[in-house]
Scaffold this motif. Structure first.
Motif, short mmCIF file in Angstrom:
data_model
loop_
_atom_site.label_atom_id
_atom_site.label_comp_id
_atom_site.label_asym_id
_atom_site.label_seq_id
_atom_site.Cartn_x
_atom_site.Cartn_y
_atom_site.Cartn_z
N LEU A 1 43.20 47.40 44.06
CA LEU A 1 43.25 46.67 42.80
C LEU A 1 42.24 47.30 41.86
CD1 LEU A 1 43.55 42.92 42.11
CD2 LEU A 1 41.58 44.12 41.17
N ILE A 2 42.63 47.48 40.62
CA ILE A 2 41.73 48.01 39.60
C ILE A 2 41.43 46.93 38.59
CG2 ILE A 2 41.45 49.70 37.75
CD1 ILE A 2 43.15 51.62 39.27
N SER A 3 40.15 46.76 38.28
CA SER A 3 39.72 45.77 37.29
C SER A 3 38.90 46.46 36.21
CB SER A 3 38.90 44.66 37.96
OG SER A 3 37.78 45.20 38.65
N ALA A 4 39.07 45.98 34.99
CA ALA A 4 38.35 46.54 33.84
C ALA A 4 37.63 45.42 33.11
CB ALA A 4 39.30 47.27 32.90
N SER A 5 36.46 45.73 32.58
CA SER A 5 35.61 44.71 31.97
C SER A 5 35.34 45.02 30.50
CB SER A 5 34.28 44.62 32.73
OG SER A 5 33.37 43.77 32.06
N CYS B 1 41.49 42.08 25.29
CA CYS B 1 42.86 42.17 25.77
C CYS B 1 42.90 42.09 27.28
CB CYS B 1 43.49 43.50 25.33
SG CYS B 1 43.63 43.66 23.55
N SER B 2 44.05 41.73 27.80
CA SER B 2 44.21 41.68 29.25
C SER B 2 45.58 42.16 29.62
CB SER B 2 44.01 40.25 29.77
OG SER B 2 45.01 39.41 29.28
N THR B 3 45.69 42.68 30.83
CA THR B 3 46.98 43.13 31.34
C THR B 3 47.06 42.83 32.81
OG1 THR B 3 48.50 45.00 31.49
CG2 THR B 3 46.19 45.47 31.85
N SER B 4 48.24 42.69 33.30
CA SER B 4 48.40 42.45 34.73
C SER B 4 49.70 43.07 35.19
CB SER B 4 48.43 40.96 35.03
OG SER B 4 49.36 40.30 34.22
N ALA B 5 49.61 44.12 35.99
CA ALA B 5 50.79 44.82 36.46
C ALA B 5 50.42 45.69 37.63
CB ALA B 5 51.36 45.69 35.33
N ALA B 6 51.43 46.10 38.39
CA ALA B 6 51.20 47.06 39.44
C ALA B 6 50.84 48.39 38.81
CB ALA B 6 52.45 47.21 40.30
N GLY C 1 46.53 53.97 34.14
CA GLY C 1 47.32 52.76 34.33
C GLY C 1 46.63 51.49 33.93
N VAL C 2 45.31 51.52 33.68
CA VAL C 2 44.60 50.34 33.21
C VAL C 2 44.01 50.64 31.87
CG1 VAL C 2 42.64 48.82 33.60
CG2 VAL C 2 44.08 49.47 35.51
N GLY D 1 30.13 42.37 32.74
CA GLY D 1 30.74 41.61 31.66
C GLY D 1 32.05 40.96 32.07
N LYS D 2 32.74 40.39 31.10
CA LYS D 2 34.00 39.67 31.33
C LYS D 2 35.08 40.63 31.83
CE LYS D 2 32.92 36.62 27.43
NZ LYS D 2 33.33 36.20 26.06
N VAL D 3 35.82 40.21 32.85
CA VAL D 3 36.92 41.01 33.36
C VAL D 3 38.15 40.73 32.51
CG1 VAL D 3 38.40 41.50 35.34
CG2 VAL D 3 35.98 40.98 35.70
N THR D 4 38.60 41.74 31.78
CA THR D 4 39.69 41.55 30.82
C THR D 4 41.02 42.11 31.29
OG1 THR D 4 39.06 43.60 29.70
CG2 THR D 4 38.10 41.57 28.85
N SER D 5 41.02 42.96 32.32
CA SER D 5 42.25 43.57 32.80
C SER D 5 42.20 43.75 34.30
CB SER D 5 42.48 44.95 32.15
OG SER D 5 42.59 44.84 30.75
N ILE D 6 43.31 43.45 34.98
CA ILE D 6 43.42 43.70 36.41
C ILE D 6 44.83 44.16 36.73
CG2 ILE D 6 41.60 42.15 37.22
CD1 ILE D 6 43.68 40.02 37.67
N GLY D 7 44.97 44.96 37.79
CA GLY D 7 46.29 45.41 38.21
C GLY D 7 46.25 45.95 39.62
N TYR D 8 47.28 45.62 40.40
CA TYR D 8 47.40 46.13 41.76
C TYR D 8 48.08 47.50 41.75
CZ TYR D 8 46.25 41.66 44.01
OH TYR D 8 45.62 40.52 44.46
N SER D 9 47.77 48.32 42.76
CA SER D 9 48.54 49.54 42.98
C SER D 9 49.92 49.13 43.47
CB SER D 9 47.84 50.43 44.02
OG SER D 9 47.71 49.74 45.26
N ALA D 10 50.87 50.05 43.40
CA ALA D 10 52.25 49.74 43.76
C ALA D 10 52.38 49.29 45.21
CB ALA D 10 53.14 50.95 43.49
N ASP D 11 51.53 49.81 46.10
CA ASP D 11 51.59 49.42 47.51
C ASP D 11 50.70 48.23 47.83
OD1 ASP D 11 49.07 50.51 47.38
OD2 ASP D 11 49.45 52.13 48.81
N GLY D 12 49.96 47.74 46.84
CA GLY D 12 49.11 46.57 47.03
C GLY D 12 47.83 46.83 47.79
N ALA D 13 47.56 48.08 48.12
CA ALA D 13 46.37 48.40 48.92
C ALA D 13 45.10 48.39 48.10
CB ALA D 13 46.54 49.76 49.60
#
Length: 304
Positions: free
Chosen positions: A282-286, A21-26, A14-15, A268-280
């Motif tokens: 968060l995944i971040s990618a660098s 590049c960056s993304t932001s989604a559940a 999902g990430v 390094g720089k955080v380029t992608s983040i996204g919450y799980s569907a329940d919000g419990a």
């Protein structure tokens, strides 16, 4: 001469981590099951890998996690994540594809380029509409939760955010703010209830608009320790997460109008983040290739 070295895109449940590049989604796994918040084994393992020659300028993952769109020079490819099969290959009327976004139901893919936004039908594999208007490259795209509104961000001496009515095919609002020459709108996010719009650029300032107030001025602004590349709202819309140049994930509390927790762990720089569907979680990618899953209740790293 264009780079002919194959680029490998790795889909981490999902990430997507990709250069610049960056993304932001559940976040959900490709089989649509929510990511669990506890695990006895490492979460971060590739679900799929894609090899492609030449530079990739943008990417987007469909809401169900089953399709991956990649933008390059005048071309857009859509892949089946499970079968690792190319579904569509589109020739764009624009230049380099600088941004991509799927509609909430996955039926439409929006592609931004130089002064152009194209809408593509994912069932028929054809162009639906072309929007003209931004003065420069369209660097960020996001759909509203109901799919009626498409918000675009562009670069230039005067960064601009356009609100497009997808069905009426016209601009219904425009936000501008004077910036330094180098700034651009890097990423956009809309809260699930449609009330808040957040934008981040190459400056440190993060801007949050109250879309229900219909004001051209941001309702809230704050500055993390460094410029941000990624932004995402918690599913409940009370917290905004941003990923920064200095490897931090910063949580901003909208009700309190203040920065809450700051989580560190990426070199390094955080380029992608996204919450799980329940919000419990968060995944971040660098940019350095690290991917971290965080527990939102404690701010503690679960695994990486």
């Amino acid at each position: 001469m264009k780079n002919k070295t194959p680029l490998i895109f790795i889909l981490f449940l999902g990430v997507i981590t990709a250069l610049g590049c960056s993304t932001s989604a559940a976040v959900k796994s490709p089989d649509k099951t929510p990511l669990k918040t506890e695990s006895s084994s490492p979460l971060i393992k590739p679900a799929a890998e894609f090899k492609k020659e030449g530079p990739i300028f943008s990417k987007a993952l469909s809401p169900d996690g089953l399709r991956l769109a990649l933008g390059s020079s005048k071309k857009i490819e859509v892949w089946d994540v499970i079968k690792k099969k190319k579904l569509w290959a589109f020739e764009s009327q624009g230049r380099d594809i600088s941004s991509l976004a799927f509609s909430p139901n996955g039926g439409i893919l929006a592609a931004g380029s130089y002064q152009v936004i194209e809408l593509w039908d994912m069932k028929r594999g054809e162009r639906i509409d072309t929007f003209l208007g931004p003065r420069d490259y369209v660097t960020a795209l996001v759909f509203s939760a109901d799919g009626r509104l498409l918000v675009s961000g562009s670069k230039g001496a005067e960064s601009a955010i356009h609100f497009w009515n997808v069905y009426e095919k016209k601009v219904v609002n425009r936000l501008t703010y004077e910036t330094q020459y180098a700034e651009m709108v890097v990423a956009l996010a809309i809260s699930a209830d449609g009330q808040w719009l957040a934008s981040v650029g190459l400056s440190r300032k993060v801007r949050v608009w109250n879309m229900k107030m219909n004001s051209s001025l941001p309702d809230q602004e704050f500055e993390p320790s460094a410029a941000s590349l990624a932004v995402a709202f918690h599913p409940e819309g009370k917290t905004l997460a941003v990923g920064t140049f200095d490897g931090q994930v910063v949580l901003y509390e909208l009700a309190g109008r203040k920065i809450g927790r700051t989580m560190t762990g990426h070199p390094g720089k955080v380029t992608s983040i996204g919450y799980s569907a329940d919000g419990a979680t968060l995944i971040s990618a660098s940019l350095d290739g690290t991917v971290i899953r965080w527990a939102m209740e404690t701010g503690v790293k679960i695994d990486s």
